[in-house]
Design an enzyme around this catalytic site. Structure first.
Site, PDB file in Angstrom:
ATOM      1  N   HIS A 119     -26.087 -28.636  -1.044  1.00 51.79           N
ATOM      2  CA  HIS A 119     -27.210 -29.225  -1.778  1.00 51.79           C
ATOM      3  C   HIS A 119     -28.488 -28.895  -1.005  1.00 51.79           C
ATOM      4  O   HIS A 119     -28.457 -28.765   0.215  1.00 51.79           O
ATOM      5  CB  HIS A 119     -26.974 -30.744  -1.794  1.00 51.79           C
ATOM      6  CG  HIS A 119     -27.902 -31.528  -2.677  1.00 51.79           C
ATOM      7  ND1 HIS A 119     -29.181 -31.861  -2.301  1.00 51.79           N
ATOM      8  CD2 HIS A 119     -27.718 -32.080  -3.908  1.00 51.79           C
ATOM      9  CE1 HIS A 119     -29.744 -32.586  -3.259  1.00 51.79           C
ATOM     10  NE2 HIS A 119     -28.881 -32.730  -4.247  1.00 51.79           N
ATOM     11  N   ASP A 135     -22.135 -33.837   4.476  1.00 58.52           N
ATOM     12  CA  ASP A 135     -22.913 -34.488   3.432  1.00 58.52           C
ATOM     13  C   ASP A 135     -21.914 -35.224   2.538  1.00 58.52           C
ATOM     14  O   ASP A 135     -21.195 -34.608   1.762  1.00 58.52           O
ATOM     15  CB  ASP A 135     -23.690 -33.418   2.668  1.00 58.52           C
ATOM     16  CG  ASP A 135     -24.357 -33.945   1.410  1.00 58.52           C
ATOM     17  OD1 ASP A 135     -24.153 -35.126   1.074  1.00 58.52           O
ATOM     18  OD2 ASP A 135     -25.072 -33.165   0.758  1.00 58.52           O
ATOM     19  N   GLN A 137     -21.287 -37.234  -2.454  1.00 64.39           N
ATOM     20  CA  GLN A 137     -20.374 -37.336  -3.597  1.00 64.39           C
ATOM     21  C   GLN A 137     -18.987 -37.818  -3.192  1.00 64.39           C
ATOM     22  O   GLN A 137     -18.132 -38.019  -4.045  1.00 64.39           O
ATOM     23  CB  GLN A 137     -20.235 -35.962  -4.260  1.00 64.39           C
ATOM     24  CG  GLN A 137     -21.524 -35.419  -4.823  1.00 64.39           C
ATOM     25  CD  GLN A 137     -22.019 -36.228  -5.998  1.00 64.39           C
ATOM     26  OE1 GLN A 137     -21.235 -36.880  -6.692  1.00 64.39           O
ATOM     27  NE2 GLN A 137     -23.323 -36.218  -6.218  1.00 64.39           N
ATOM     28  N   LYS A 165     -24.709 -43.386  -5.226  1.00 72.99           N
ATOM     29  CA  LYS A 165     -23.617 -42.549  -5.721  1.00 72.99           C
ATOM     30  C   LYS A 165     -22.311 -43.327  -5.708  1.00 72.99           C
ATOM     31  O   LYS A 165     -21.263 -42.796  -6.058  1.00 72.99           O
ATOM     32  CB  LYS A 165     -23.452 -41.315  -4.835  1.00 72.99           C
ATOM     33  CG  LYS A 165     -24.721 -40.527  -4.572  1.00 72.99           C
ATOM     34  CD  LYS A 165     -25.010 -39.519  -5.646  1.00 72.99           C
ATOM     35  CE  LYS A 165     -26.135 -38.584  -5.193  1.00 72.99           C
ATOM     36  NZ  LYS A 165     -26.654 -37.792  -6.319  1.00 72.99           N
ATOM     37  N   CYS A 212     -29.593 -28.933  -7.889  1.00 70.20           N
ATOM     38  CA  CYS A 212     -30.126 -28.826  -6.511  1.00 70.20           C
ATOM     39  C   CYS A 212     -29.254 -27.924  -5.644  1.00 70.20           C
ATOM     40  O   CYS A 212     -29.129 -28.151  -4.435  1.00 70.20           O
ATOM     41  CB  CYS A 212     -30.286 -30.185  -5.836  1.00 70.20           C
ATOM     42  SG  CYS A 212     -31.439 -31.267  -6.671  1.00 70.20           S
TER      43      CYS A 212
HETATM   44  C1  LIG Z   1     -24.134 -33.421  -2.464  1.00 71.44           C
HETATM   45  C2  LIG Z   1     -25.438 -34.158  -2.427  1.00 71.44           C
HETATM   46  N1  LIG Z   1     -26.151 -34.188  -1.290  1.00 71.44           N
HETATM   47  C3  LIG Z   1     -27.303 -34.859  -1.207  1.00 71.44           C
HETATM   48  C4  LIG Z   1     -27.819 -35.554  -2.270  1.00 71.44           C
HETATM   49  C5  LIG Z   1     -29.108 -36.272  -2.106  1.00 71.44           C
HETATM   50  O1  LIG Z   1     -28.946 -37.643  -2.202  1.00 71.44           O
HETATM   51  P1  LIG Z   1     -30.204 -38.613  -2.256  1.00 71.44           P
HETATM   52  O2  LIG Z   1     -31.062 -38.095  -3.372  1.00 71.44           O
HETATM   53  O3  LIG Z   1     -29.657 -39.957  -2.522  1.00 71.44           O
HETATM   54  O4  LIG Z   1     -30.905 -38.518  -0.941  1.00 71.44           O
HETATM   55  C6  LIG Z   1     -27.119 -35.540  -3.478  1.00 71.44           C
HETATM   56  C7  LIG Z   1     -27.639 -36.237  -4.665  1.00 71.44           C
HETATM   57  O5  LIG Z   1     -28.227 -35.665  -5.539  1.00 71.44           O
HETATM   58  C8  LIG Z   1     -25.901 -34.829  -3.556  1.00 71.44           C
HETATM   59  O6  LIG Z   1     -25.193 -34.795  -4.691  1.00 71.44           O
END
Ligand SMILES: Cc1ncc(COP(=O)(O)O)c(C=O)c1O
Lengths: 407, 143
Positions: A122, A199, A202, A225, A363
């Site tokens: 991401h 990370d 998910q 999430k 993203c």
């Molecule tokens: C795999 C992953 N990493 C990071 C994020 C970023 O999370 P947040 O927007 O809560 O900081 C997301 C959410 O969109 C995600 O799906």
């Protein structure tokens, strides 16, 4: 046929019409909805315990502090950390990953050091590393993946050298549902002393998470999430690393003493938590984890994985539709592309049927580029979804096919 | 409502975009890119003074974006920058739900249904924005 879990009524938001049709919410990978118990916990905190934390000698402040710290223990236990001081509150995964990159990276990276990130990361686990690489002269390199969106472990093994300082891995891929072999990758990374930054955005809601078993040094989380509120999350970090790291932001609460001659910093976790935190958010996050465990994680996973598998099987039978990403025990995220319809059009047409999905690059632009597609349509599942909703989705997709086969 | 958005003429242009492909004689060009959904079009124009003598585009995007850019290229051929910018103003106002006299839009009026879909308006205007920037972006001769 997996049994439907009897929790839907606990999510009042789901009971509404969108464009004249019952809402079919299939965008939980973007944000899950929150059950009544989470809303109630936050409301109760606001009505009975709201006060600043760590600052007052008065009873209310103490009560707020106790609840705040007890939430930290909830997260600690949830991810299997040794110590609640290894859990740092942040506003979510993005801030957690930025904290590691800026603080650990800023203190440890040198010119020529390598930061290896899977090609499916991401942007939140790419851009912070690019920023710190720019400052330190370190180099960011992508770890290749297969057409099925699976990390190529053999190539990864060959890429890891004494120059490797950081390995960044998305535990579960938000764009495809693919679950990465974090433990195997961490083992390889450890063999050269690199740190492993996972990370977990998910993962919390869909797969077992135990930071010790995974062997990671850092693990980033977002509450929204996993049935909790937005704008709050956490970072797990190994004590030894966190203690050696410089603060990420400066302010109140993160210091032991301040004078204009010299400031000494507080212990972890406070060193990384300057300013007044999102206390009711933290309360909601912990309430969400409690609720999730009380329903039963395994039962939830069985249910949502059955839904996802049913959808994948159905989509694979529709000519002109292709699902993206494939692995064993895939998380309940179903990404697909259609020959004749662009994801953006699919999203609009589905919305007119009350069906909420996510479309676009999720993203993950480097992943889309690797797969040679502009984006996908993504249906993602959670505990509250039903088999009937898959039927609605499929009917709506037939409408997409109808519209685009007109001429 | 959906049928207003996905009218036949739009689906047709979306599937078989007109004036699609590189324009060898181009004197001006610019790219339009929508970061939200990844739609990307490159508009290439051959100018004859203030007049569009020829125009082509390349790129990929959703049906609305491809159709709108395709219809735009058919519409502007032979027109002057002044006329084109006047029509873009009317078109922009129409698709964003403003008061507009549809008369000068001709075929482009089919796209006005997009005003009911606020998150799709950019798809309908991307090609036009690219054209506007193309007018200001002459292709540099290679020395
Ligand atoms: C795999 C992953 N990493 C990071 C994020 C970023 O999370 P947040 O927007 O809560 O900081 C997301 C959410 O969109 C995600 O799906």
């Amino acid at each position: 046929m997996g049994s439907e879990l009897d929790v839907r009524a606990e999510f009042p938001i789901l009971n509404q019409s969108i464009n004249g049709k019952p809402l079919v919410y299939l965008d939980s990978a973007a944000s899950t909805q929150r059950p009544n118990s989470v809303l109630a916990a936050m409301d109760r905190f606001s009505k009975t315990s709201n006060a600043n934390v760590h600052r007052g000698v008065h009873t209310l402040s103490q009560r707020a502090t106790d609840e705040f710290e007890s939430a930290r223990v909830t997260v600690q236990n949830f991810v299997g950390a040794d110590d609640s001081a290894e859990i740092i509150w942040t506003k979510g995964c993005t801030e957690s990953l930025n904290l590691v990159a800026a603080s650990w990276g800023g203190a440890n990276l040198k010119p020529g050091d390598e930061i290896l990130l899977t090609n499916m990361e991401h942007h939140a686990n790419i851009v912070p590393w690019q920023l710190i690489a720019e400052k330190t002269g370190a180099v960011v390199r992508p770890i290749p993946i297969s057409d099925d969106c699976v990390v190529d472990l053999q190539t990864f093994r060959e890429m890891v050298t004494s120059r490797t300082k950081v390995v960044g891995i998305k535990h579960v891929c938000n764009a495809t549902g693919v679950v990465n072999p974090v433990r195997e990758m961490a083992e390889i990374a450890k063999s050269v002393g690199a740190i492993v930054v996972a990370d977990g955005a998910q993962a919390l809601a869909h797969v077992p998470v135990n930071v010790k078993e995974l062997g990671v040094d850092f693990y980033a989380m977002s509450s929204h999430k996993v049935y909790g509120p937005m704008g709050v999350g956490a970072l797990y970090g190994r004590r030894e690393l966190l203690e050696a790291m410089p603060p990420f932001m400066g302010g109140g609460d993160m210091i032991r003493s301040v004078s204009f001659a010299k400031t000494t910093f507080n212990e972890i976790p406070n060193k990384f938590e300057p300013g007044t935190p999102n206390v009711s958010g933290v309360i909601g996050f912990a309430a969400a984890l409690d609720w999730y465990e009380s329903v039963g994680k395994e039962q939830i996973w069985a249910h949502e994985n059955q839904l996802a598998q049913t959808l994948r099987n159905t989509l694979d039978q529709i000519p002109g539709v292709r699902t993206i990403g494939k692995c064993e025990n895939q998380a309940p995220v179903v990404s697909f592309v259609m020959d004749d319809a662009h994801p953006h059009d699919v999203g609009t047409i589905l919305d007119s049927h009350g069906v909420a999905i996510r479309t676009g690059h999720h993203c993950c632009m480097p992943l889309m580029e690797r797969l040679g597609i502009p984006g996908t349509s993504r249906a993602s599942f959670a505990v509250y979804n039903t088999n009937q909703e898959i039927n609605v989705l499929i009917e709506a997709l037939k409408n997409v096919v109808d519209i685009f086969s007109k001429c | 409502m959906l049928s207003e958005l996905y009218q036949e003429v739009i689906l047709d242009h979306g599937k078989k975009p007109r004036n699609f492909g590189q324009l060898a004689s181009a004197t001006h060009q610019a790219e339009g890119y929508n970061t939200l959904c990844g739609d990307r079009v490159i508009v290439q124009v051959e100018m004859d003074g203030e007049t569009v003598r020829n125009i082509q585009f390349v790129g990929a995007g959703c049906a609305i974006c491809m159709a709108s850019t395709s219809m735009m290229t058919s519409f502007v051929k032979g027109k002057s920058i002044n006329e084109i910018e006047g029509v873009f103003e009317v078109f922009h106002s129409a698709v964003t739900g403003g008061e507009a006299d549809m008369e000068p839009l001709g075929d482009l009026e089919a796209l006005v249904g997009v005003k009911q879909y606020p998150n799709r308006i950019k798809c309908a205007t991307l090609g036009w924005h690219a054209l506007s920037s193309a007018f200001k972006s002459p292709i540099q001769e290679e020395k």
